[in-house]
Each structure stands twice: as C-alpha cells, then as structure tokens.
Design a protein around this motif. Structure first.
Motif, PDB file in Angstrom:
ATOM      1  N   UNK A  31     -13.113 -31.631  18.859  1.00 17.22           N
ATOM      2  CA  UNK A  31     -13.969 -31.628  20.052  1.00 17.22           C
ATOM      3  C   UNK A  31     -14.845 -30.379  20.101  1.00 17.22           C
ATOM      4  N   UNK A  32     -16.112 -30.593  20.400  1.00 13.26           N
ATOM      5  CA  UNK A  32     -17.059 -29.483  20.517  1.00 13.26           C
ATOM      6  C   UNK A  32     -17.950 -29.711  21.731  1.00 13.26           C
ATOM      7  N   UNK A  33     -18.019 -28.727  22.597  1.00 10.91           N
ATOM      8  CA  UNK A  33     -18.866 -28.823  23.781  1.00 10.91           C
ATOM      9  C   UNK A  33     -20.155 -28.048  23.584  1.00 10.91           C
ATOM     10  N   UNK A  34     -21.259 -28.696  23.912  1.00 13.75           N
ATOM     11  CA  UNK A  34     -22.560 -28.036  23.887  1.00 13.75           C
ATOM     12  C   UNK A  34     -23.382 -28.581  25.032  1.00 13.75           C
ATOM     13  N   UNK A  35     -23.908 -27.688  25.856  1.00 13.52           N
ATOM     14  CA  UNK A  35     -24.735 -28.108  26.978  1.00 13.52           C
ATOM     15  C   UNK A  35     -25.901 -28.957  26.469  1.00 13.52           C
ATOM     16  N   UNK A  36     -26.068 -30.129  27.056  1.00 13.24           N
ATOM     17  CA  UNK A  36     -27.180 -31.007  26.683  1.00 13.24           C
ATOM     18  C   UNK A  36     -26.906 -31.942  25.529  1.00 13.24           C
ATOM     19  N   UNK A  37     -25.661 -31.970  25.018  1.00 11.90           N
ATOM     20  CA  UNK A  37     -25.334 -32.838  23.891  1.00 11.90           C
ATOM     21  C   UNK A  37     -24.182 -33.778  24.241  1.00 11.90           C
ATOM     22  N   UNK A  38     -24.436 -35.078  24.108  1.00  7.65           N
ATOM     23  CA  UNK A  38     -23.400 -36.071  24.364  1.00  7.65           C
ATOM     24  C   UNK A  38     -22.385 -36.099  23.233  1.00  7.65           C
TER      25      UNK A  38
END
Length: 315
Positions: free
Chosen positions: A178-185
């Motif tokens: 899992x990787x979180x990035x603002x603006x990426x689904x």
C-alpha cells in the motif's frame, strides 16, 4: 481485508500524536468536541499545543488561519456539519482565499453519524469544500489510509479538508504494497466489465460487492479514490477506456459530491456512462448507523444490484 474495524476519527487522533512527536510546530484546534473528534489524544500528549476554541467554529477557523499565517502547522477539527457548513464563509475567505496551509479534519460526516439525525448528518461537505479554489479534499477509507493522509498533510503547502467518520470500518489497506499519495487513486481489484469507484467508508462494501459479482460472472474492477480533489484523472480515464462503465459509490449526496466530480471529468475527457450511488438528494434521519446505511442503499447488496442493472443495459 481485515476483520478488524477502526473508526477513522480514532486513526486521526493517533496520527496527530505520532506526528507531533517529531514536529514541534504542529498545533491542534478543536471546538469543544475533543472527546468525539479524538483530538483529545493530542491534548493529553501535548496540552501546550492544543487550543479548545469552544462552541465557536467560525472563530476557530479564524484562529487557525492566523496561526498558519505565522508559520504553525495547524489541524482544526469539529463535526463535518460545523466545519464545512457553519464555518463555510470563514473557511472560504480566511483560509481558502489566502491559500493558507490549514488542515480541516472533520469527523462525524455522512449518514453513519446515526442517532444524531439529519441536523448532524452532513452529506453536503464534499460539495462545499471542493468548490473552494485550491482546497484539497481527502476522504480516507480506513485506519491505514487515514494515518498516511495525516502524515502527508503535515508539510503539505495549502489548505485541505479531510473527511472522517464516527462508525468503525474494516481495515483494508494493511499490506506492505500500500502506498498513499495525495491525488492518486488506488486500484484494489482488476476487472473488465465495469469499474466501481468508491471513496471513504464505501470502499469496503465495494470490495464485498465485487466478490459477489465475480461469483455471478461479472468482472468488476474496484478503485479507491481517497482524494476527491485533485481527482486522479489518469486512473479514471484508463478504467473508462478498459471497462466501458463506471459506478461511483459515496456516503454523500449524489449532487455535487464524488460522483459529480467523476462525471464532470468524464464528460470532458472520456465520455462514458457514470452511474452514481449515494444519498439521493434527501436528508437523513435518526437511527443506528448500520441500519441507516441499509435504508439509504449504502451497502454491498445495493452496489451489486445497481452494477448488474447497469451492465445489462450496457450490453
């Protein structure tokens, strides 16, 4: 998907404490609801950096703007109805207009507020916040994603609105990839017949629905859109081109919310049918959260039924 359930408001409180251990510039504001918004965790750990503004949400947003203008990393919290609704003008003019890095983390959003009823069940906040120029809007799906979002926002340059819930929800992102990035689904499941685009607490039911649909011969792709503004146009365009049908799922009014944002994008970039599942332009009512979600069709079964109808019409 884990059987463990955690309310995203709890995850928010824990993330604030964690981040503040490494950053002395973080300041947290609340409007006499620290026990409910879980900023009380931060208050206990860092009382010198916590300000209770009382039942004065508009004033709290003004204080937040002033602190942010002086260089502090500000998180301001209250219920979504008050943060997005009551304080809208202050958020627009004192935070949005000067583009100040205030992070508005609003809890108790949507129908799942439950017994508090229509006066507190804010199903209009996404529409209000995404209409403010330069405002980033994030609606995390679980514990893991909420903590990742708060970490990402600590040094984020600009105003942001984070939508958090009262109801405990399944943990779905507890994996090493899992990787979180603002603006990426985040694509959670591949599929070829239809794409289910879900946000917030509706991501878990979307995954459950996809599993049922698979057993019935319908291949459903599932994408978690945690950032509603800016919207991840690349992942949506790809899904539209490859599956030919989009179904959006949100715990918010279908007017002006996540589904509207997707429809706006598609109408200009990849014309395709978008079917919206959400609160159908009505107010909520008082009742147990789980029962209300069923009453308003915010469950896996309604997603299954809606997708099946849409796929049959597609053919």
């Amino acid at each position: 998907m884990s059987e463990k359930k955690i309310a995203t408001r709890d995850s928010y409180g824990a993330a604030l404490v964690e981040c503040a251990e490494h950053d002395s510039e973080i300041v947290v504001l609340d409007a006499d609801l620290a026990a409910a918004t879980k900023t009380g965790m931060f208050k206990k750990a860092h009382p010198d950096r916590f300000i209770d503004c009382g039942i004065a949400e508009c004033n709290m947003m003004g204080v937040a703007a002033g602190l942010a203008a002086s260089g502090k990393k500000v998180f301001a919290s209250t219920f979504a109805m008050f943060a997005a609704g009551r304080a809208f003008e202050i958020v627009r003019n004192s935070i949005g207009y000067p583009h100040l890095p205030v992070k508005i983390c609003a809890t108790h959003a949507g129908i799942s507020v439950g017994e508090d009823g229509a006066s507190h069940q804010c199903c209009e906040d996404i529409a209000l916040m995404r209409a403010i120029p330069g405002m980033t809007v994030i609606n995390p799906s679980d514990d893991v994603e909420t903590k990742a979002a708060i970490r990402a926002l600590v040094d984020f340059d600009g105003p942001a609105y984070v939508r958090l819930g009262r109801l405990a929800v399944p943990v779905i992102n507890d994996n090493e990839s899992y990787h979180f990035e603002i603006g990426k689904g985040v694509q959670l499941k591949d599929g070829s017949d239809v794409t289910i685009l879900a946000t917030g607490l509706m991501v878990a039911p979307a995954l459950e629905a996809a599993k049922t649909l698979e057993a019935e011969g319908i291949s459903a792709r599932v994408i978690n859109i945690h950032t509603i503004k800016p919207l991840d146009g690349d992942i949506i365009r790809k899904a539209a081109e490859e599956t030919g049908l989009l179904v959006t799922v949100e715990e918010h009014n279908v007017m002006g919310g996540f589904g509207s944002a997707v429809s706006e994008f598609c109408s200009e970039n990849c014309p395709i049918r978008v079917v919206k599942i959400g609160v159908n332009d009505t107010f909520g009512q008082s009742g147990p959260a789980a029962e209300l979600l069923d009453v308003y069709g915010l469950n896996a079964q309604n997603i299954v039924d809606t997708v099946k109808r849409a796929v049959s019409e597609k053919k």
